[in-house]
Design a protein around this motif. Structure first.
Motif, PDB file in Angstrom:
ATOM      1  N   ILE A  47     -10.196 -28.932  11.423  1.00 62.63           N
ATOM      2  CA  ILE A  47      -9.797 -30.241  10.912  1.00 62.63           C
ATOM      3  C   ILE A  47     -10.472 -30.486   9.563  1.00 62.63           C
ATOM      4  O   ILE A  47     -11.579 -29.961   9.314  1.00 62.63           O
ATOM      5  N   PRO A  48      -9.827 -31.254   8.688  1.00 57.86           N
ATOM      6  CA  PRO A  48      -8.520 -31.872   8.937  1.00 57.86           C
ATOM      7  C   PRO A  48      -7.418 -30.836   9.097  1.00 57.86           C
ATOM      8  O   PRO A  48      -7.424 -29.796   8.432  1.00 57.86           O
ATOM      9  N   LEU A  49      -6.486 -31.124   9.991  1.00 59.57           N
ATOM     10  CA  LEU A  49      -5.391 -30.206  10.256  1.00 59.57           C
ATOM     11  C   LEU A  49      -4.607 -29.926   8.981  1.00 59.57           C
ATOM     12  O   LEU A  49      -4.295 -30.832   8.215  1.00 59.57           O
ATOM     13  N   GLN A  50      -4.310 -28.644   8.765  1.00 58.00           N
ATOM     14  CA  GLN A  50      -3.590 -28.220   7.576  1.00 58.00           C
ATOM     15  C   GLN A  50      -2.170 -27.779   7.934  1.00 58.00           C
ATOM     16  O   GLN A  50      -1.859 -27.561   9.108  1.00 58.00           O
ATOM     17  N   ARG A  51      -1.327 -27.640   6.942  1.00 66.55           N
ATOM     18  CA  ARG A  51       0.034 -27.105   7.091  1.00 66.55           C
ATOM     19  C   ARG A  51       0.717 -27.666   8.330  1.00 66.55           C
ATOM     20  O   ARG A  51       1.010 -26.971   9.293  1.00 66.55           O
ATOM     21  N   LEU A  52       0.986 -28.966   8.279  1.00 61.57           N
ATOM     22  CA  LEU A  52       1.590 -29.639   9.411  1.00 61.57           C
ATOM     23  C   LEU A  52       2.942 -29.052   9.783  1.00 61.57           C
ATOM     24  O   LEU A  52       3.379 -29.173  10.933  1.00 61.57           O
ATOM     25  N   ASP A  53       3.590 -28.390   8.836  1.00 63.29           N
ATOM     26  CA  ASP A  53       4.887 -27.778   9.126  1.00 63.29           C
ATOM     27  C   ASP A  53       4.767 -26.592  10.073  1.00 63.29           C
ATOM     28  O   ASP A  53       5.760 -26.146  10.638  1.00 63.29           O
ATOM     29  N   THR A  54       3.566 -26.063  10.251  1.00 62.72           N
ATOM     30  CA  THR A  54       3.371 -24.901  11.130  1.00 62.72           C
ATOM     31  C   THR A  54       2.832 -25.295  12.500  1.00 62.72           C
ATOM     32  O   THR A  54       2.662 -24.428  13.360  1.00 62.72           O
ATOM     33  N   LEU A  55       2.547 -26.576  12.710  1.00 63.64           N
ATOM     34  CA  LEU A  55       1.887 -27.006  13.934  1.00 63.64           C
ATOM     35  C   LEU A  55       2.853 -27.701  14.885  1.00 63.64           C
ATOM     36  O   LEU A  55       3.637 -28.555  14.475  1.00 63.64           O
ATOM     37  N   GLN A  56       2.775 -27.331  16.146  1.00 64.93           N
ATOM     38  CA  GLN A  56       3.437 -28.053  17.226  1.00 64.93           C
ATOM     39  C   GLN A  56       2.311 -28.675  18.044  1.00 64.93           C
ATOM     40  O   GLN A  56       1.585 -27.964  18.757  1.00 64.93           O
ATOM     41  N   ILE A  57       2.165 -29.978  17.938  1.00 61.38           N
ATOM     42  CA  ILE A  57       0.977 -30.657  18.444  1.00 61.38           C
ATOM     43  C   ILE A  57       1.302 -31.447  19.704  1.00 61.38           C
ATOM     44  O   ILE A  57       2.268 -32.215  19.736  1.00 61.38           O
ATOM     45  N   ALA A  58       0.472 -31.253  20.739  1.00 64.59           N
ATOM     46  CA  ALA A  58       0.567 -32.040  21.964  1.00 64.59           C
ATOM     47  C   ALA A  58      -0.667 -32.917  22.084  1.00 64.59           C
ATOM     48  O   ALA A  58      -1.777 -32.502  21.733  1.00 64.59           O
ATOM     49  N   TYR A  59      -0.462 -34.128  22.571  1.00 62.10           N
ATOM     50  CA  TYR A  59      -1.584 -35.042  22.822  1.00 62.10           C
ATOM     51  C   TYR A  59      -1.685 -35.299  24.318  1.00 62.10           C
ATOM     52  O   TYR A  59      -0.707 -35.711  24.954  1.00 62.10           O
ATOM     53  N   VAL A  60      -2.878 -35.044  24.884  1.00 62.79           N
ATOM     54  CA  VAL A  60      -3.120 -35.229  26.302  1.00 62.79           C
ATOM     55  C   VAL A  60      -4.339 -36.114  26.473  1.00 62.79           C
ATOM     56  O   VAL A  60      -5.353 -35.932  25.789  1.00 62.79           O
ATOM     57  N   SER A  61      -4.246 -37.083  27.375  1.00 67.01           N
ATOM     58  CA  SER A  61      -5.388 -37.925  27.707  1.00 67.01           C
ATOM     59  C   SER A  61      -5.834 -37.614  29.122  1.00 67.01           C
ATOM     60  O   SER A  61      -5.007 -37.525  30.033  1.00 67.01           O
ATOM     61  N   ALA A  62      -7.144 -37.428  29.317  1.00 63.20           N
ATOM     62  CA  ALA A  62      -7.685 -37.084  30.627  1.00 63.20           C
ATOM     63  C   ALA A  62      -8.466 -38.257  31.200  1.00 63.20           C
ATOM     64  O   ALA A  62      -9.105 -39.012  30.470  1.00 63.20           O
TER      65      ALA A  62
END
Length: 640
Positions: A47-62
């Motif tokens: 981070i900071p996350l780079q090249r957002l076009d290459t990322l498939q991001i999932a958000y999980v809350s535990a």
């Protein structure tokens, strides 16, 4: 009388003191949350996350529901997919789920709210199985809200590639999301131990922000109370006088979004309120957000020269009276082109093909009596360009008639400024001929996805539900229907909704990313998307000194002498500023001198384009000026 004046003065003083105290409290909350924002690990400088076009991001809350504010701010930066852990599973099912998700996503953002009394509760213990499985993924960003016992209870978490701790307040959640994407920097340190590995004083200094952040207006020198009150009064005046049924305003200064509010409804029926993530038809803002960044990029790479002629970039224009026109003249609307052509009228039976021919009727509305090879009520292999549910255009009409009309159109004998769409119609063809890539994918791959601006798109109904799209006008002369998710501009509709002059849709937040890129001289998210020299050349006034014409290359600029009657921008906007308006009621303006960015979206053409109230009440320049006034009030330069 004297007593009354003294009483009023006292009331004003008390009110101002109260507002200042309220503003200071907001800043104090922000600063406190920022001081509690700590980055503990950043393995591989993920981070900071780079090249957002290459990322498939999932958000999980535990351990509990997803933090709403945290998710909201994550989604302001790019596409985020929320996931829920399965409730019960065997060891094999657990591994299958983990394998499935790691194939779908290459980056996981995992948040845990650590309330000591709940760490031993069943939901935490159940989620621990899934957490341990995700820890094996390559890119895991772990955010701990109110961390107390979790690292001792689940020591595996201490080895996550990225660990951030934050307050579980709205400010803390917002700042944690911003830190992940480079919208804010921090030098926070732990105030209490989290585990033997992370004693008090642990923390990392992070690099300066590289993307838009979100902060209180007072933090960047804007009087927040005046800003909010002024904008609210002007927008609500517009709604009251039916200049538009609703709208939204975004203000960013010094790289921070300090104001973003929605007002009113999609329509005058008041059935759906305007929301911050609603999409608008940009209209002519399409010009500076599609073809223009392409030309700027090519200019920076040395493959585009504004002093070359159109024929150098568009071979099919050779032989026409447009081929020898310098690109600089086309981009500044000084090329002696016609202002526009209502191309749809040429489809009507008994009408001439061109406005300059005898027999052209410029008053007749559509009676659905069309010439052969123009429109049909149903689709087929030949009639496959959808304009409305019952209007399908011949697949070759754009090439054979629309562009032919542009190339054949006469030039004015008189030089000077005439705003014309014609050149921008041709940008998709120029891009395809030079890159072998269609216009829309080229734009998305080169700019929008890298910016995280995934809402910027043509024909938005392919990707977004209709209730997220603001309707424009009820067309009573050509398409005879409410335009909702379909481009308002008639010419763009005849090109399948994809053009360089109109047709782009998107959110205010995503447009702000592109405009901030221009303010950053082509840089955003640690990427130099456009060369600095290109931004400077395109945003400077091209003919101010020689011809008294105020345009940049593609961009609108302040008049040489401010004109209240003609201006859509503030009187205090600097000569360096630039932007554009859109026919549908859209406006954006950037001021490098003040590092100020404004987006003001309305659907003023709903239900009819004949509504002049946005202009006659000067709502855009007044709103824009109110923002400058709030800056002056804050820095003490307000002459009032």
């Amino acid at each position: 009388m004297l007593c009354r004046k003294l009483w009023l003065s006292l009331c004003i003083v008390v009110c101002n003191v109260g507002l200042r105290a309220q503003s200071n409290a907001v800043v104090d909350l922000y600063q406190e949350a920022l001081s509690n924002l700590v980055q503990l690990r950043n393995e591989g400088t993920l981070i900071p996350l780079q090249r957002l076009d290459t990322l498939q991001i999932a958000y999980v809350s535990a351990g509990g529901p997803r933090q709403a504010t945290f998710q909201d701010f994550l989604e302001r930066y790019t596409n985020i997919t929320p996931l829920n852990f399965p409730t019960i599973a065997s060891a094999s099912e657990t591994q299958n789920w983990i394998n499935t998700q790691t194939r779908r996503f290459n980056c996981f953002i995992l948040s845990i709210e650590d309330v000591s009394a709940a760490v031993d509760q069943p939901n935490y213990l159940a989620d621990a199985v899934w957490i341990k499985g995700l820890m094996a993924a390559d890119h895991v960003v772990l955010v701990l809200f109110n961390p107390q016992q979790i690292l001792n209870k689940l020591p595996e978490l201490a080895q996550a590639p990225v660990i951030i701790t934050a307050d579980d307040t709205q400010e803390g959640q917002s700042l944690a999301a911003q830190l992940i994407f480079g919208g804010v920097s921090t030098s926070g340190r732990l105030r209490r131990p989290l585990s033997p590995q992370y004693p008090p004083g642990t923390g990392m200094d992070t690099p300066p922000a590289t993307r838009l952040g979100y902060a209180p207006s007072e933090l960047v020198g804007i009087d927040g109370a005046l800003l909010r009150d002024s904008i609210k009064a002007i927008v609500e005046e517009g709604i009251r006088f039916r200049a538009f049924p609703g709208g939204q305003v975004l203000v960013a200064k010094d790289g921070k979004v300090v104001y973003h509010q929605a007002f009113g409804h999609h329509t005058y029926e008041n059935e759906r309120q305007v929301r911050l993530n609603d999409l608008y038809d940009f209209a002519s803002i399409t010009k500076i957000s599609t073809g223009l960044p392409v030309l700027m990029k090519w200019y920076g790479e040395g493959t585009f020269n504004p002093d070359d002629s159109l024929g150098m970039y568009l071979a099919e224009s050779i032989g026409s009276n447009k081929a020898g026109i310098p690109m600089r003249r086309l981009l500044t609307h000084t090329a002696r082109l016609m202002a526009w052509i209502p191309f749809w009228r040429s489809t009507l039976k008994w009408n001439a093909d061109y406005p300059w021919e005898e027999g052209w009727d410029n008053v007749r509305v559509s009676d659905f009596q069309f010439k052969p090879r123009t429109f049909k009520p149903d689709s087929s292999a030949r009639f496959n360009v959808q304009v409305t549910e019952r209007l399908w255009l011949h697949r070759k009409y754009g090439e054979k008639v629309l562009y032919d009309a542009i190339y054949r159109s006469p030039l004015s004998e008189k030089p000077g400024f005439v705003y014309s769409d014609f050149f921008f119609y041709t940008m998709p063809k120029i891009v395809k001929q030079r890159t072998a890539v269609d216009f829309e994918p080229y734009l998305k791959n080169t700019f929008y996805r890298r910016l995280g601006a995934y809402s910027l798109t043509f024909n938005p109904l392919r990707f977004f539900s209709k209730d997220r799209i603001i309707p424009t006008e009820r067309d009573t002369f050509y398409r005879m229907s409410l335009l909702h998710g379909k481009v308002d501009d008639e010419g763009a509709s005849m090109l399948g909704g994809i053009s360089g002059h109109a047709g782009l849709f998107g959110t205010a937040n995503d447009l702000a990313k592109l405009m901030q890129t221009y303010l950053n001289l082509g840089r955003y998210g640690n990427e130099q998307l456009i060369a600095e020299a290109a931004v400077k050349e395109f945003t400077r006034c091209q003919y101010c000194e020689t011809e008294g014409i105020h345009r940049g290359l593609g961009f609108d600029k302040p008049f040489i002498e401010y004109s209240p009657a003609r201006s859509s921008y503030a009187k205090d906007a600097s000569p360096e500023s630039f932007g554009h308006t859109g026919f549908t009621g859209t406006f954006t303006w950037a001021d490098p001198k003040n590092q100020l960015l404004v987006v003001f979206f309305t659907n003023r053409v709903h239900p009819s384009r004949s509504n002049p109230m946005l202009m006659t009440r000067s709502l855009r320049p007044r709103l824009h000026q109110a923002i400058y006034d709030a800056i002056k009030k804050s820095d003490g330069t307000d002459p009032k």
